[in-house]
Enzyme design. Structure first.
Site, mmCIF file in Angstrom:
data_model
loop_
_atom_site.group_PDB
_atom_site.id
_atom_site.type_symbol
_atom_site.label_atom_id
_atom_site.label_comp_id
_atom_site.label_asym_id
_atom_site.label_seq_id
_atom_site.Cartn_x
_atom_site.Cartn_y
_atom_site.Cartn_z
ATOM 1 N N GLY A 168 -6.621 -19.225 -4.939
ATOM 2 C CA GLY A 168 -7.229 -17.965 -4.567
ATOM 3 C C GLY A 168 -7.967 -18.129 -3.245
ATOM 4 O O GLY A 168 -8.363 -19.243 -2.881
ATOM 5 N N ASP B 282 0.812 -1.226 0.000
ATOM 6 C CA ASP B 282 0.000 0.000 0.000
ATOM 7 C C ASP B 282 0.843 1.272 0.000
ATOM 8 O O ASP B 282 0.289 2.383 0.017
ATOM 9 C CB ASP B 282 -0.960 -0.002 1.195
ATOM 10 C CG ASP B 282 -2.048 -1.042 1.036
ATOM 11 O OD1 ASP B 282 -2.498 -1.242 -0.103
ATOM 12 O OD2 ASP B 282 -2.440 -1.657 2.037
ATOM 13 N N ARG C 25 -15.584 -4.569 -3.027
ATOM 14 C CA ARG C 25 -14.538 -3.562 -3.200
ATOM 15 C C ARG C 25 -13.380 -4.113 -4.038
ATOM 16 O O ARG C 25 -12.761 -3.390 -4.797
ATOM 17 C CB ARG C 25 -14.044 -3.033 -1.853
ATOM 18 C CG ARG C 25 -13.190 -1.780 -2.022
ATOM 19 C CD ARG C 25 -13.084 -0.922 -0.788
ATOM 20 N NE ARG C 25 -12.410 -1.526 0.331
ATOM 21 C CZ ARG C 25 -13.018 -1.980 1.425
ATOM 22 N NH1 ARG C 25 -14.326 -1.893 1.541
ATOM 23 N NH2 ARG C 25 -12.336 -2.514 2.408
ATOM 24 N N THR D 73 -10.053 -15.502 0.132
ATOM 25 C CA THR D 73 -10.492 -14.155 0.490
ATOM 26 C C THR D 73 -9.997 -13.807 1.880
ATOM 27 O O THR D 73 -9.642 -14.690 2.669
ATOM 28 C CB THR D 73 -12.024 -13.996 0.406
ATOM 29 O OG1 THR D 73 -12.322 -12.590 0.356
ATOM 30 C CG2 THR D 73 -12.738 -14.613 1.609
ATOM 31 N N TRP E 258 -11.782 -2.343 -7.146
ATOM 32 C CA TRP E 258 -10.334 -2.116 -7.333
ATOM 33 C C TRP E 258 -9.905 -2.673 -8.692
ATOM 34 O O TRP E 258 -9.041 -2.099 -9.359
ATOM 35 C CB TRP E 258 -9.515 -2.792 -6.242
ATOM 36 C CG TRP E 258 -9.558 -2.251 -4.837
ATOM 37 C CD1 TRP E 258 -9.652 -2.993 -3.691
ATOM 38 C CD2 TRP E 258 -9.436 -0.876 -4.395
ATOM 39 N NE1 TRP E 258 -9.618 -2.167 -2.582
ATOM 40 C CE2 TRP E 258 -9.482 -0.867 -2.982
ATOM 41 C CE3 TRP E 258 -9.302 0.348 -5.067
ATOM 42 C CZ2 TRP E 258 -9.399 0.306 -2.227
ATOM 43 C CZ3 TRP E 258 -9.230 1.515 -4.313
ATOM 44 C CH2 TRP E 258 -9.270 1.489 -2.920
ATOM 45 N N ASP F 8 -6.298 -5.486 -4.691
ATOM 46 C CA ASP F 8 -6.072 -4.062 -4.400
ATOM 47 C C ASP F 8 -4.720 -3.573 -4.924
ATOM 48 O O ASP F 8 -4.520 -2.388 -5.171
ATOM 49 C CB ASP F 8 -6.097 -3.782 -2.888
ATOM 50 C CG ASP F 8 -7.028 -4.662 -2.088
ATOM 51 O OD1 ASP F 8 -7.346 -5.770 -2.541
ATOM 52 O OD2 ASP F 8 -7.428 -4.256 -0.998
#
Ligand code: GLY
Length: 385
Positions: free
Chosen positions: A220, A101, A234, A222, A238, A162
């Site tokens: 994959g 981030d 979201r 979450t 993204w 993200d």
């Protein structure tokens, strides 16, 4: 869509920002509101109250830069500039930066002031931030590790959807330095994400793991979504904005295609009022909360996406959808007045599985809502990302 309601909405948002300037000064609010009110960032882990830590602090100066872009008023410019020093100190001290981030943090706090005011210190800080982000690139898998220390076996070889939003700072670093390594890593990362994180039905995983020894894609899952095989709202937003921005800097048609596939799924799964539930598995009649921040991010992504499409049904669909979503946010998801909330946008969800910031305002929701208003009122606005 320069309608009266968007113009009024921006005036209301600016009034709230003017009040928050006094309340927050050069400090930072929490990631989300509590009962719709932002308090100063809580003191924890050796950080004092209002300190610059976590992944969301740059959204506050980001809002201030948008307010300045919209109004040209020095009050916002001065307030936005006051945050640069804090972010310089943060990168110099490598404070709480074990995260991808860094892109969110340093694009808004330092790349933007460099672009708008040619602030050299901000430029140097942003380049250091790009170098710091590069330390997270795992060449064997061609992916930036999302979270945590690089030697943490649980997090090694993991990235999240993200991350696409953190790539523009690397394209910028290549432009500024003339060194292609930043842009090459960003391009490869986005390619790997597109190949693995989008499922055949055009939904996205939130998170994906690779084997760092062999480079093989593993699975994959979450973290903030409802289930490993559901579609976190979201995350899908993204993806719309993130793939589009990566297309902006690479002209790679596969990213434009990915953005459209993610947009189509997102729009096909909106409830009647155009604002998604926090996971797209939920539909009207659900008692679950909406995530207005996902809606705001999607509006910005759709408006950006429209620029790259030739005139036609698809372009019109995205334009119309962006207008409908933003109208609904303005009409139904903003506070009536300052005594109701000091957030710009109500009803976002940070992390429902962990019960954090559920049905609250959020710093990123406020930022993308303000960006959506700015994009609408000022179509020649220069993209920050
Ligand atoms: N990037 C973290 C989140 O969207 O919650």
């Amino acid at each position: 869509m320069i309608s009266v309601n968007v113009s009024t909405a921006s005036q209301n948002a600016l009034e709230t920002i003017r009040q928050n300037l006094v309340t927050f000064a050069d400090h930072y609010p929490n990631d989300t509101t509590t009962s719709n009110v932002y308090a100063l960032r809580r003191a924890q882990n050796g950080f004092g109250e209002g300190a610059n830590y976590g992944w969301t602090t740059s959204f506050w100066p980001g809002v201030l830069w948008l307010a300045y872009d919209l109004t040209g008023e020095d009050t916002y410019l001065c307030a936005a500039q006051e945050h640069i020093q804090s972010f310089i100190q943060r990168i110099e001290g490598k404070i709480d930066l074990d995260t991808h981030d860094i892109g969110f943090l340093y694009t808004l706090s330092c790349v933007v002031p460099w672009r708008i005011t040619a602030n050299i210190q901000a430029k140097h800080a942003a380049l250091k931030a790009a170098e710091q982000l590069m330390t997270r690139y795992i060449d064997k898998i061609g992916v930036f590790q999302a979270w945590g220390k690089l030697d943490n076996p649980e997090l090694r070889g993991n990235t999240i959807i993200d991350s696409l939003m953190n790539m523009p700072m690397l394209y910028w670093a290549s432009e500024i330095t003339g060194e292609s390594r930043f842009a090459q890593a960003a391009h490869r990362h986005t390619t790997r994400v597109a190949e693995n994180i989008i499922r055949p039905n055009n939904t996205t995983y939130h998170s994906f793991y690779w084997d760092v020894e062999t480079g093989v894609p593993l699975r994959g899952s979450t973290v903030q979504g409802f289930a490993d095989d559901s579609c976190w709202a979201r995350g899908q937003a993204w993806a719309i904005y993130g793939f589009t921005l990566n297309y902006r800097y690479t002209s790679d048609e596969s990213f434009l295609d990915a953005a459209q596939r993610c947009a189509d799924y997102f729009l096909d799964h909106l409830p009647a009022d155009h604002v998604p539930y926090w996971d797209l598995v939920f539909t009207d009649g659900s008692a679950e909360e909406r995530d207005s921040s996902a809606a705001a991010i999607a509006v910005c992504g759709l408006i950006e996406l429209v620029h790259y499409l030739s005139e036609g049904d698809r372009q019109r669909r995205y334009q119309t959808a962006a207008e409908a979503i933003l109208s609904s946010l303005v009409a139904n998801y903003t506070p009536r007045n300052l005594s109701e909330s000091n957030a710009l946008l109500l009803h976002s969800v940070y992390d429902k599985p962990k019960a954090i910031g559920v049905d609250e305002g959020s710093l990123w929701g406020d930022y993308y809502y303000m960006e959506a208003l700015t994009r609408t009122l000022k179509p020649d606005w220069k993209v920050y990302w």
